[in-house]
Write a protein that holds these residues in place. Structure first.
Motif, PDB file in Angstrom:
ATOM      1  N   GLU A 225       0.840  -1.202   0.000  1.00 51.12           N
ATOM      2  CA  GLU A 225       0.000   0.000   0.000  1.00 51.12           C
ATOM      3  C   GLU A 225       0.881   1.261   0.000  1.00 51.12           C
TER       4      GLU A 225
ATOM      5  N   VAL B 288       2.261   1.737  -3.483  1.00 52.87           N
ATOM      6  CA  VAL B 288       1.212   2.286  -4.347  1.00 52.87           C
ATOM      7  C   VAL B 288       1.065   3.785  -4.091  1.00 52.87           C
TER       8      VAL B 288
ATOM      9  N   TYR C 176      -4.394   6.426  -9.194  1.00 56.53           N
ATOM     10  CA  TYR C 176      -4.315   5.312  -8.246  1.00 56.53           C
ATOM     11  C   TYR C 176      -4.215   3.961  -8.951  1.00 56.53           C
TER      12      TYR C 176
ATOM     13  N   GLN D  44      -1.137   1.307  -8.843  1.00 60.85           N
ATOM     14  CA  GLN D  44      -1.265  -0.107  -8.476  1.00 60.85           C
ATOM     15  C   GLN D  44      -0.544  -0.993  -9.495  1.00 60.85           C
TER      16      GLN D  44
ATOM     17  N   ALA E 125       3.183  -0.690  -8.980  1.00 66.55           N
ATOM     18  CA  ALA E 125       3.610  -1.364  -7.757  1.00 66.55           C
ATOM     19  C   ALA E 125       3.627  -2.883  -7.949  1.00 66.55           C
TER      20      ALA E 125
END
Length: 199
Positions: free
Chosen positions: A9, A12, A23, A27, A30
């Motif tokens: 998290e 991200v 976002y 993701q 990441a």
């Protein structure tokens, strides 16, 4: 409710802080980094920390360099009498791609923007004035973007340069190559008419 482990998290969130990365893109980035072999992930992390540690500003033009003078300031074949003022190091790359300009540069690292609390002291304007004050400069080309902040910055610097007696010019702009007049907005057409030249 957290859907991912805390370290993921956090990764991200860091990617999402990058400009232009939302976002969902963060993701994807990441998860891609997590899928890399350990040595590739480490090489990626090392590249970030090494760039942050070793990339500095050129003491003359404020462009990015890996120490000492940037390659353009170190090039003895460049025209020392002309300085092209740009807002960002990426603008230097854009102008260099044209292969038409052979002078020097000065990078401001931003433009005047009262709304974003960016004033003259936040930009590299003083070092530009110092360069011009040393003499030998015949022309300063203002190559900031043709938006409100870019225009304000160009006019502000032009006023500061007036006492030095150097020629201050602005990049021409108007109808793009391959564009159609019917699709151009009023401001673009006005600028194109103002910047017309003899054939």
């Amino acid at each position: 409710m957290e859907y991912f482990p805390a370290p993921l998290e956090k990764l991200v969130e860091q990617f999402a802080r990058l400009p232009g990365v939302g976002y969902k893109s963060a993701q994807r980035l990441a998860f891609h980094v997590l899928s890399l072999p350990a040595e590739e992930a480490q090489a990626f992390a090392d590249a970030i920390t090494d760039a942050k540690r070793s990339v500095t500003l050129c003491p003359v033009c404020q462009n990015l360099t890996a120490g000492g003078l940037c390659p353009i300031c170190a090039d003895q074949k460049r025209d020392d009498t002309t300085i092209c003022v740009v807002a960002d190091p990426r603008d230097v790359i854009a102008i260099e791609r044209s292969r038409e300009y052979r002078g020097r540069y000065h990078v401001l690292h931003g433009v005047l923007s009262p709304m974003n609390h960016v004033g003259p002291d936040d930009l590299h304007i003083k070092s530009l004035l110092d360069r011009v004050a040393q003499g030998g400069i015949g022309e300063v080309i203002m190559a900031t973007n043709p938006d409100t902040e870019g225009e304000a910055t160009a006019l502000y610097i032009a006023r500061l340069l007036k006492p030095f007696g150097v020629k201050v010019t602005r990049l021409a702009y108007g109808i793009p190559v391959g564009g159609h007049l019917e699709f151009a907005d009023d401001a673009t057409l006005m600028r194109a008419l103002e910047g017309r030249r003899e054939l």
